[in-house]
Design an enzyme around this catalytic site. Structure first.
Site, PDB file in Angstrom:
ATOM      1  N   TYR A  51       0.816  -1.205   0.000  1.00 59.64           N
ATOM      2  CA  TYR A  51       0.000   0.000   0.000  1.00 59.64           C
ATOM      3  C   TYR A  51       0.859   1.267   0.000  1.00 59.64           C
ATOM      4  O   TYR A  51       0.341   2.355  -0.252  1.00 59.64           O
ATOM      5  CB  TYR A  51      -0.915   0.060   1.233  1.00 59.64           C
ATOM      6  CG  TYR A  51      -1.825  -1.112   1.437  1.00 59.64           C
ATOM      7  CD1 TYR A  51      -2.158  -1.982   0.394  1.00 59.64           C
ATOM      8  CD2 TYR A  51      -2.370  -1.367   2.692  1.00 59.64           C
ATOM      9  CE1 TYR A  51      -2.989  -3.064   0.609  1.00 59.64           C
ATOM     10  CE2 TYR A  51      -3.213  -2.448   2.908  1.00 59.64           C
ATOM     11  CZ  TYR A  51      -3.509  -3.289   1.865  1.00 59.64           C
ATOM     12  OH  TYR A  51      -4.340  -4.365   2.092  1.00 59.64           O
ATOM     13  N   HIS A 116       1.495 -11.312   2.813  1.00 57.97           N
ATOM     14  CA  HIS A 116       0.363 -10.722   2.100  1.00 57.97           C
ATOM     15  C   HIS A 116      -0.342 -11.698   1.159  1.00 57.97           C
ATOM     16  O   HIS A 116      -1.530 -11.564   0.883  1.00 57.97           O
ATOM     17  CB  HIS A 116       0.834  -9.496   1.304  1.00 57.97           C
ATOM     18  CG  HIS A 116      -0.246  -8.497   1.064  1.00 57.97           C
ATOM     19  ND1 HIS A 116      -0.010  -7.156   0.904  1.00 57.97           N
ATOM     20  CD2 HIS A 116      -1.596  -8.625   0.956  1.00 57.97           C
ATOM     21  CE1 HIS A 116      -1.150  -6.515   0.711  1.00 57.97           C
ATOM     22  NE2 HIS A 116      -2.122  -7.384   0.730  1.00 57.97           N
TER      23      HIS A 116
END
Length: 282
Positions: A51, A116
């Site tokens: 992000y 992730h």
């Protein structure tokens, strides 16, 4: 407010807010002030290397803690910060990457660190998990988990007899993608399910069943979807950068969806994927 105990002693509340740090720190600070209520602590923030917002989220948290808006005298330990490894690779690369995340956020440690995705293959997944275990041993990370892991990936990790089993699996879960096989496996192995995209990214807010039940329970469609996650025992991560919506989405304690309506919502499953779907990756 119901909480669930993690192995490292952290408590993740069953309502968490994923702040979209996409504009300015002032906006983020405003969102923090909305959740500055002792009844909601520890406040949880979902970040990731991918992000590119670890620094912004961390600095916003520190700014809030030292601000006049922190009327309850909250401290770092009252905040719950999550980040995630961008890609699985060698042990050394993953270990360096975790250290960089700790440095980027500026919070001293990361409460929850996730792999992730399962991309990269078995060797990379297991090597990266060893890096998470060592980061926990070194005090850089409090608790470790995974994200977007399917049953076969969880089985693989548990079969490796890890020193630290995963505490969390963060996956897309909502009534239109219930992922029953994965959530059942997690429940059987004491792995907390964090549900991202619990609001279906607003793609089904006008669905007939959602509208009808929202009217029945005098709530918004978003509140209904958050409540569905809670009653399944998940940790929903509704994303919002709007101050009023963060407050509204959290007001879900005043009603309970009855069992018949929960089944009706469960039956909406159409395997709707709103983002990526790595759960079957090799």
């Amino acid at each position: 407010m119901i909480g669930r105990q993690l192995p490292a002693g952290d408590v993740i509340k069953l309502v968490q807010w994923m702040l979209a740090i996409e504009r300015t720190n002032d906006l983020s600070l405003a969102c923090l002030e909305v959740t500055a209520n002792p009844a909601l602590d520890p406040f949880s923030f979902d970040s990731a290397q991918m992000y590119r917002n670890e620094k912004e989220v961390g600095s916003t948290i520190l700014k809030f803690l030292s601000s006049q808006g922190n009327t309850s005298g909250l401290k770092r330990e009252d905040m719950h910060f999550t980040s995630k490894l961008a890609s699985n690779s060698s042990y050394d690369s993953a270990r360096r990457s975790i250290k960089q995340s700790v440095q980027q956020c500026g919070l001293g440690y990361i409460d929850l660190f996730l792999l992730h995705s399962p991309y990269g293959g078995k060797a990379a997944r297991l090597a990266s998990w060893k890096a998470v275990e060592d980061a926990i041993a070194d005090g850089e990370v409090k608790t470790g988990g995974v994200s977007n892991y399917g049953v076969k990936h969880l089985q693989e990790l548990l079969a490796s007899k890890p020193r630290v089993p995963p505490a969390v699996n963060q996956i897309e879960v909502h009534p239109f993608n219930t992922r029953t096989e994965i959530t059942s496996f997690c429940a059987e192995h004491d792995i907390i399910v964090e549900a991202y995209a619990p609001l279906v990214r607003a793609l089904r807010m006008e669905h007939g069943v959602i509208v009808s039940l929202s009217n029945k329970y005098s709530c918004t469609p978003a509140q209904l979807l958050v409540r569905w996650s809670l009653q399944h025992g998940y940790v929903p991560l509704p994303k919002s950068a709007t101050k009023s919506r963060i407050a509204t989405n959290g007001s879900v304690s005043g009603f309970e969806i009855d069992s018949a309506d929960m089944k009706q919502m469960d039956a909406l499953d159409e395997y709707l994927v709103t983002d990526w779907d790595p759960v079957d990756a090799d």
